[in-house]
Design a protein around this motif. Structure first.
Motif, PDB file in Angstrom:
ATOM      1  N   HIS A 224     -10.710   8.551 -30.589  1.00  0.00           N
ATOM      2  CA  HIS A 224     -12.030   9.181 -30.666  1.00  0.00           C
ATOM      3  C   HIS A 224     -12.740   9.115 -29.321  1.00  0.00           C
ATOM      4  O   HIS A 224     -12.466   8.220 -28.523  1.00  0.00           O
ATOM      5  CB  HIS A 224     -12.877   8.499 -31.743  1.00  0.00           C
ATOM      6  N   VAL A 225     -13.649  10.046 -29.106  1.00  0.00           N
ATOM      7  CA  VAL A 225     -14.344  10.123 -27.813  1.00  0.00           C
ATOM      8  C   VAL A 225     -15.854   9.941 -27.981  1.00  0.00           C
ATOM      9  O   VAL A 225     -16.375   9.957 -29.097  1.00  0.00           O
ATOM     10  CB  VAL A 225     -14.048  11.461 -27.092  1.00  0.00           C
ATOM     11  N   GLN A 226     -16.522   9.780 -26.850  1.00  0.00           N
ATOM     12  CA  GLN A 226     -17.962   9.511 -26.809  1.00  0.00           C
ATOM     13  C   GLN A 226     -18.781  10.535 -27.614  1.00  0.00           C
ATOM     14  O   GLN A 226     -19.734  10.195 -28.288  1.00  0.00           O
ATOM     15  CB  GLN A 226     -18.443   9.526 -25.345  1.00  0.00           C
ATOM     16  N   TYR A 227     -18.371  11.790 -27.531  1.00  0.00           N
ATOM     17  CA  TYR A 227     -19.141  12.870 -28.150  1.00  0.00           C
ATOM     18  C   TYR A 227     -19.269  12.702 -29.672  1.00  0.00           C
ATOM     19  O   TYR A 227     -20.170  13.279 -30.288  1.00  0.00           O
ATOM     20  CB  TYR A 227     -18.477  14.222 -27.806  1.00  0.00           C
ATOM     21  N   ALA A 228     -18.390  11.893 -30.269  1.00  0.00           N
ATOM     22  CA  ALA A 228     -18.467  11.620 -31.716  1.00  0.00           C
ATOM     23  C   ALA A 228     -19.855  11.137 -32.109  1.00  0.00           C
ATOM     24  O   ALA A 228     -20.272  11.273 -33.262  1.00  0.00           O
ATOM     25  CB  ALA A 228     -17.414  10.588 -32.109  1.00  0.00           C
ATOM     26  N   MET A 229     -20.579  10.571 -31.135  1.00  0.00           N
ATOM     27  CA  MET A 229     -21.888   9.989 -31.468  1.00  0.00           C
ATOM     28  C   MET A 229     -22.851  11.010 -32.078  1.00  0.00           C
ATOM     29  O   MET A 229     -23.721  10.654 -32.858  1.00  0.00           O
ATOM     30  CB  MET A 229     -22.519   9.314 -30.245  1.00  0.00           C
ATOM     31  N   VAL A 230     -22.679  12.265 -31.719  1.00  0.00           N
ATOM     32  CA  VAL A 230     -23.563  13.302 -32.263  1.00  0.00           C
ATOM     33  C   VAL A 230     -23.472  13.292 -33.793  1.00  0.00           C
ATOM     34  O   VAL A 230     -24.472  13.358 -34.505  1.00  0.00           O
ATOM     35  CB  VAL A 230     -23.162  14.681 -31.678  1.00  0.00           C
ATOM     36  N   GLN A 231     -22.246  13.166 -34.277  1.00  0.00           N
ATOM     37  CA  GLN A 231     -22.050  13.185 -35.730  1.00  0.00           C
ATOM     38  C   GLN A 231     -22.359  11.837 -36.382  1.00  0.00           C
ATOM     39  O   GLN A 231     -22.862  11.782 -37.505  1.00  0.00           O
ATOM     40  CB  GLN A 231     -20.623  13.632 -36.045  1.00  0.00           C
ATOM     41  N   PRO A 411     -17.944  17.388 -34.054  1.00  0.00           N
ATOM     42  CA  PRO A 411     -17.950  16.503 -32.889  1.00  0.00           C
ATOM     43  C   PRO A 411     -17.067  15.254 -32.999  1.00  0.00           C
ATOM     44  O   PRO A 411     -16.472  14.830 -32.015  1.00  0.00           O
ATOM     45  CB  PRO A 411     -19.421  16.084 -32.771  1.00  0.00           C
ATOM     46  N   SER A 412     -16.988  14.643 -34.190  1.00  0.00           N
ATOM     47  CA  SER A 412     -16.306  13.357 -34.275  1.00  0.00           C
ATOM     48  C   SER A 412     -14.817  13.502 -34.583  1.00  0.00           C
ATOM     49  O   SER A 412     -14.157  12.518 -34.910  1.00  0.00           O
ATOM     50  CB  SER A 412     -16.960  12.487 -35.355  1.00  0.00           C
ATOM     51  N   MET A 413     -14.269  14.699 -34.481  1.00  0.00           N
ATOM     52  CA  MET A 413     -12.840  14.895 -34.715  1.00  0.00           C
ATOM     53  C   MET A 413     -12.022  14.076 -33.722  1.00  0.00           C
ATOM     54  O   MET A 413     -12.382  13.991 -32.544  1.00  0.00           O
ATOM     55  CB  MET A 413     -12.524  16.377 -34.526  1.00  0.00           C
ATOM     56  N   MET A 414     -10.942  13.466 -34.178  1.00  0.00           N
ATOM     57  CA  MET A 414     -10.036  12.782 -33.245  1.00  0.00           C
ATOM     58  C   MET A 414      -9.606  13.775 -32.166  1.00  0.00           C
ATOM     59  O   MET A 414      -9.538  14.981 -32.417  1.00  0.00           O
ATOM     60  CB  MET A 414      -8.815  12.249 -33.980  1.00  0.00           C
TER      61      MET A 414
END
Ligand code: 6R9
Length: 570
Positions: A224-231, A411-414
């Motif tokens: 997972h990446v930083q952008y997952a935080m949006v979700q 956003p939180s997709m692997m």
């Protein structure tokens, strides 16, 4: 089965009008909640902790931590300083840098969270492990990820086969009396500076690596990446319904994705006070945690609720649980019986949520402002497109069972399966559909209904039977504590239904009881859904997150190899 429908309980919820919000939702709008929207400088730990200090909420309690020997609280400002200290210790002693894989293998403690946040401040990709993992499970994960650092304790370090892990450079021990050849975290922590220059990252830089077991092959490293935080943030807001003064408790261990996405990120991104309880499960301990910290929002799992149910309702009368305002569940189908019980004892309906390690955050859920159809997983998160598709990726009409699929782009997709990109690719069908591996159907109101893992669905005498429906009926019987149902090959019927059952205290495993249970399902559900075979077991094989491992039951039954068992409870 007749569906019970529960109307919305009155309340001021963060998401009021689901249909309207769903139709005009845009992820870009949610990004504006974050400082990086303006600065371009991203770091999950900063957004979880430091940002709240900068916004004048440094004195608010961020963490209540409790176990058998410790009971502590830390404000957001203290969490900022402690995680800065941890970052300094890790950087100075191991030289860990952005993108390095750093594993955490220790029981829950405040230090675990300082280390996790500290490692994120450095830009490391964190791999959390269950403390119950034995040598093989630890080795597979460190080897596959080529991890260079592991943070652990004296009692667990012996399970790390150092000689077989050429990439592993540093062992950091969070404990007293640390051996010479290891790094003494506590000692270095004392003298470390509480200021740290955060490593600013790109939205697509790595965040966390969760290993998850499939039915075959090695465990997969889900990146997972930083952008997952949006979700994480918006689902914490809409689904957990977190508000400024909530005291939130997620019971999951960070070794499971629920313990990071919803045990660390979602609550702190929303600035909530987070309760973390270490140690083992006990009904008394859990109820007293709710009472002591006046928990308002509580997120747990069906197995735990069933265990609490099994402990009896008398016990509950000894505790004041009136602080609870919102209760949620994840990980397994939530049996209608459990929702009924929850209402009886807590005065709250338990809200089911569906998602996976791979999806990183909530996908299909029951919002507090939406009526519950008991037994359904609910509706997609705004911004998420879900459908039932056939094996070619064609959408199926309502009420048809098929693959539960999600349209790429949340956003939180692997972002990858570590060291196995072909595996990542294999999740998708043409049309941009991510195939979950679960089978389900959608009803005419857009509610989704879980049927089982695709490979668990039973075909008996031409009828498709979802094991969950049978298991749910079985646990309604007073003698049944837990049930796992599989299809067993049969020359005449294709498959027959076989149920493995763990009985409640005080019930004898007799043939009469088997017959009684069979008839109970036959009369309560359907004749074709009644198990033709029943076997009593002391315990059912379960994952650490509480999922009944049907594939293990099936392998036992058919004398087949059980596959990877690293995620199984002892
Ligand atoms: C978060 C998490 C994912 C699998 C998923 C499904 C099952 C999860 C569920 C559920 C029915 C729910 N699952 N939530 N089944 N109802 N509300 O659990 O991730 O450990 O990767 O498991 O769990 O089968 O595909 P993970």
């Amino acid at each position: 089965m007749k569906t019970e429908i529960y109307e919305v309980e009155p309340g001021e919820y963060n998401l009021q009008n689901y249909d309207e919000r769903y139709s005009n939702f845009d992820w870009k709008e949610v990004e504006q909640a974050f400082s990086w929207h303006d600065t371009g400088q991203v770091n999950m730990a900063y957004e979880c902790i430091d940002r709240h200090v900068e916004n004048g909420r440094g004195d608010k309690v961020a963490l209540y931590y409790k176990d058998a020997s410790r009971n502590e609280s830390y404000t957001f400002e203290e969490m900022m300083k402690k995680s800065n200290k941890a970052a300094n210790v890790l950087k100075q002693t191991t030289n860990v840098a952005k993108g390095d894989r750093l594993f955490i293998f220790m029981p829950r403690s405040p230090e675990l969270y300082f280390v996790l946040l500290g490692a994120l401040k450095i830009g490391a990709i964190v791999g959390p492990l269950f403390e119950a993992f034995m040598e093989k499970a630890v080795k597979d994960r460190l080897e596959n990820s080529e991890a260079s650092i592991i943070v652990t304790t004296n009692s667990l370090v012996g399970r790390i086969p150092v000689d077989e892990l050429p990439n592993l450079k540093h062992i950091v021990i969070v404990d007293d009396h640390v051996a010479e050849n290891h790094i003494d975290f506590n000692k270095a922590f004392e003298g470390a500076s509480d200021e740290f220059d955060i490593e600013w990252l790109d939205k697509e830089d790595g965040l966390i690596l969760h290993y998850t077991s499939g039915s075959t092959g090695q465990p997969k490293g889900v990146l997972h990446v930083q952008y997952a935080m949006v979700q994480h943030y918006i689902s914490g807001h809409y689904v957990l319904d977190l508000k400024e003064d909530d005291i939130y408790w997620c019971t999951a261990d960070p070794g499971w994705v629920t313990g990071t996405s919803y045990g660390v990120f979602a609550p702190w991104l929303n600035g909530a006070t987070n309760v973390i309880a270490g140690g083992r499960f006990s009904p008394e301990g859990w109820y007293s945690t709710i009472e002591e910290f006046k928990v308002t929002v509580w997120y747990s799992a069906p197995t735990a609720f069933r265990m609490l149910m099994g402990a009896g309702d008398e016990l509950i009368k000894n505790y004041n649980l009136s602080s609870l305002r919102h209760v949620l569940s994840v990980g397994e189908p939530l049996n209608p019986e459990v929702i009924k019980w929850g209402y009886k004892v807590f005065g709250k309906r338990i809200h089911d949520t569906w998602w996976m390690t791979e999806t990183g955050a909530h996908m299909i859920v029951n919002y507090p402002s939406m009526m519950i159809k008991s037994g359904s997983m609910g509706k997609p998160l705004p911004g998420v497109v879900a459908a039932i598709v056939d094996n070619e990726g064609n959408e199926l009409p309502p009420n048809r069972m098929g693959n539960l699929a999600l349209k790429e782009g949340w956003p939180s997709m692997m972002r990858d399966i570590w060291n196995n990109h072909p595996k990542y690719e294999s999740y998708f069908l043409p049309g941009g559909w991510y195939i979950s591996g679960d089978s389900a159907y959608m009803d005419e109101d857009g509610y989704f209904w879980f049927q089982g893992r695709v490979d668990d669905v039973i075909m008996t005498a031409g009828e498709r039977v979802g094991p969950f429906e049978v298991e749910s009926k079985l646990v309604e019987h007073p003698a049944v504590a837990e049930a796992g149902v599989i299809g067993k090959p049969d020359p005449i019927r294709g498959e027959i239904i076989k149920a493995f059952i763990a009985l409640r205290e005080g019930y004898e495993p007799t043939d009469e009881l088997k017959e009684e249970i069979r008839v109970f399902v036959k009369n309560g559900l359907a004749a074709h859904a009644a198990p033709r075979e029943i076997e009593f077991k002391d315990k059912l094989p379960k994952t650490r997150s509480g999922k009944i491992m049907r594939r293990v039951l099936k392998a036992w039954e058919l004398d087949l190899p059980t596959g990877d068992l690293s995620s199984m409870e002892d």
